[in-house]
Design a protein around this motif. Sequence first.
Motif, short mmCIF file in Angstrom:
data_model
loop_
_atom_site.label_atom_id
_atom_site.label_comp_id
_atom_site.label_asym_id
_atom_site.label_seq_id
_atom_site.Cartn_x
_atom_site.Cartn_y
_atom_site.Cartn_z
N ASP A 41 41.60 5.36 0.24
CA ASP A 41 42.97 5.49 -0.42
C ASP A 41 42.62 6.11 -1.73
O ASP A 41 41.59 6.01 -2.52
CB ASP A 41 43.93 4.40 -0.72
N ASP A 60 45.27 6.79 -5.10
CA ASP A 60 45.88 6.00 -6.01
C ASP A 60 45.53 4.60 -6.14
O ASP A 60 46.07 3.73 -5.05
CB ASP A 60 47.26 6.44 -6.18
N ASP A 61 45.43 4.07 -7.21
CA ASP A 61 44.98 2.59 -7.62
C ASP A 61 43.76 2.14 -6.59
O ASP A 61 43.83 1.06 -6.68
CB ASP A 61 46.37 1.80 -7.26
N THR A 62 43.20 2.89 -5.76
CA THR A 62 41.86 2.72 -5.43
C THR A 62 40.68 3.38 -5.93
O THR A 62 39.86 2.64 -6.49
CB THR A 62 42.17 3.09 -3.88
N GLU A 107 41.68 0.13 0.15
CA GLU A 107 43.05 0.28 -0.37
C GLU A 107 43.54 -0.79 -1.12
O GLU A 107 42.98 -1.85 -1.26
CB GLU A 107 43.96 -0.05 0.88
MG LIG Z 1 47.17 3.30 -3.32
#
Ligand SMILES: [Mg+2]
Length: 213
Positions: A12, A14-16, A169
Amino acid sequence: MTRPSRRVWVFDLDDTLHDASTHIFPVMNRAMTQYIMNYLNLNEDDAHALRRHYWRVYGATMKGLARHHGVDPAHFLHNTHQFPDLAQMVVQRKKLRHRLQRLPGRKVVFTNAPKQYALRVLGLLGITDIFDEVFSVESSRFHPKPSARGFARMLKTIKAGPADCIMLEDSLPALMTAKRLGMKTVWVSRKLMKPNFVNLRIPSVLALTHARL
Ligand SMILES: [Mg+2]
């Protein structure tokens, strides 16, 4: 056991691979709320609530807007992913490139974000060339994670079976689909619990080593 050469690391974005929550998501959420206010003629509170509702139900605000309000997904995504100041918003992490390079096997990005945004973020992180494929929400034909249809299209595109894939993720619904399809799952999270469909939880992608999977 999966042979290393066939292994595919499915990341993933974003934020991964990077921290989107600190600087990017607040701006993106405001842009999405504003879009809903403009196009559905809602006040800010109602638009905000609708955005969150669709995000929770579908994993992507865009999907709810397209399904229930006839919004054109491409128009919505284009208008909510502008970010003229993206270079100042992407949080750089030392050693990310090095960590990714050390993982044996192919690496791909599988994101619910639009392609142009994903490529800009990867470019700013200096890791574009690490990935064989950047599979975006357009690539999924607007069947974002956790939709199994999006996963099926992604697997077909990268010519891999689910058993060869490790999905990384921050979103649990996406990992649930990944696991159901037969992938290994890595949850990037600082939470202390670990659901049974998660093979491994790591606090940051930088903590990833292939020896543990
Ligand atoms: Mg994400």
